[in-house]
Scaffold this motif. Structure first.
Motif, PDB file in Angstrom:
ATOM      1  N   PHE A  76      -2.793   5.085   3.526  1.00 19.72           N
ATOM      2  CA  PHE A  76      -1.707   4.345   2.876  1.00 19.72           C
ATOM      3  C   PHE A  76      -0.849   5.290   2.054  1.00 19.72           C
ATOM      4  O   PHE A  76      -1.359   6.119   1.297  1.00 19.72           O
ATOM      5  N   GLY A  77       0.461   5.140   2.187  1.00 19.43           N
ATOM      6  CA  GLY A  77       1.352   5.806   1.248  1.00 19.43           C
ATOM      7  C   GLY A  77       1.303   5.085  -0.091  1.00 19.43           C
ATOM      8  O   GLY A  77       0.776   3.978  -0.197  1.00 19.43           O
ATOM      9  N   THR A  78       1.861   5.730  -1.095  1.00 19.76           N
ATOM     10  CA  THR A  78       1.860   5.134  -2.430  1.00 19.76           C
ATOM     11  C   THR A  78       3.003   4.133  -2.615  1.00 19.76           C
ATOM     12  O   THR A  78       3.068   3.461  -3.631  1.00 19.76           O
ATOM     13  N   TYR A  80     -11.072  -2.076  -0.130  1.00 21.38           N
ATOM     14  CA  TYR A  80     -10.229  -1.033  -0.702  1.00 21.38           C
ATOM     15  C   TYR A  80     -10.151  -1.223  -2.211  1.00 21.38           C
ATOM     16  O   TYR A  80     -10.310  -2.321  -2.724  1.00 21.38           O
ATOM     17  N   GLN A 117      -7.243  -0.201  -5.338  1.00 21.77           N
ATOM     18  CA  GLN A 117      -5.882   0.268  -5.565  1.00 21.77           C
ATOM     19  C   GLN A 117      -5.725   0.593  -7.041  1.00 21.77           C
ATOM     20  O   GLN A 117      -5.927  -0.272  -7.901  1.00 21.77           O
ATOM     21  N   GLY A 173      -2.374   5.479  -3.353  1.00 17.57           N
ATOM     22  CA  GLY A 173      -2.427   4.547  -2.233  1.00 17.57           C
ATOM     23  C   GLY A 173      -3.766   3.830  -2.220  1.00 17.57           C
ATOM     24  O   GLY A 173      -4.708   4.228  -2.910  1.00 17.57           O
ATOM     25  N   LEU A 174      -3.856   2.781  -1.436  1.00 17.44           N
ATOM     26  CA  LEU A 174      -5.139   2.109  -1.288  1.00 17.44           C
ATOM     27  C   LEU A 174      -6.161   3.083  -0.731  1.00 17.44           C
ATOM     28  O   LEU A 174      -5.872   3.851   0.189  1.00 17.44           O
TER      29      LEU A 174
END
Lengths: 112, 109
Positions: B99-101, A35, A37, A42-43
């Motif tokens: 994924f949420g932030t 991933y 970031q 988000g990731l």
């Protein structure tokens, strides 16, 4: 158990340089992931490997390649780094039952 | 619309307070749900999985509401060490995790 380990922790590259990020897990997980970031996001999944011998693209694969070397190791390669690849890179692994992911400590990459 | 949405916060609460976060998701086919904790400049760490029946781990309680498509995290008796960003993660049963932030929590002395 170390869990998921990543090297290096920090890296600065010039545009056009290449490098490989290393990841290893000792939890006997089949699946591994890379991933990135970025602030305010988000990731995002770059590539994943469902099991040894297989790899698949994620959401943002352009500019990256991966190798699942064996069950433990999954590497991410930047062939020609670009400033847009400045980010924090996390490797993760998961089992195939609970889908719980475990993350490595990350690599902070800056491309100038 | 984002697939997973969280209030970014920050939620500033005094020590000992109870605080709750919600996270909404848009894909009704989502199968697994998680809360992760992320400290500044560190990796996400699994806090708890969220089960249909709800689950509790010490001061932390997670709930899932499939009808309204949200999950929640309740923290009781907040500690200074609870200060972090809490990430909501939704899995669609494959290798796709959304994924949420994150929601930022600051617990104040």
């Amino acid at each position: 158990n170390a869990g998921v380990t990543q090297t290096p922790k920090f890296q600065v590259l010039k545009t056009g340089q290449s490098m490989t990020l290393q990841c290893a897990q000792d939890m006997n997980h089949n699946s591994m992931y890379w991933y990135r970031q970025d602030p305010g996001m988000g990731l995002r999944l770059i590539y994943y490997s469902a099991s040894e011998g297989t790899t698949d693209k994620g959401e943002v694969p352009n500019g990256y390649n991966v190798s699942r070397l064996n069950k433990r190791e999954f590497s991410l390669r930047l062939e020609s780094a670009a400033p847009s690849q400045t980010s924090v890179y996390f490797c993760a692994s998961s089992d195939g039952t609970l889908y719980e992911q475990y993350f490595g400590p990350g690599t902070r990459l800056t491309v100038t | 619309r984002k697939e997973v949405e969280q209030d970014p916060g920050p939620f500033n609460v005094p020590e000992g307070a109870t605080v709750a976060f919600n996270c909404t998701y848009s894909n009704s086919a989502s199968q697994s749900f998680f809360w992760y904790r992320q400290d500044c400049r560190k990796e996400p760490k699994l806090l708890m999985s969220v089960y249909s029946s709800g689950n509790e781990d010490g001061r932390f309680t997670a709930q899932l509401n499939r009808a309204s498509q949200y999950i929640s995290l309740l923290i009781r008796d907040s500690k200074l060490s609870d200060s972090a960003t809490y990430l909501c993660v939704v899995n669609h049963g494959t290798y796709k995790y959304i994924f949420g932030t994150g929601t930022r929590l600051k617990v104040l002395a």
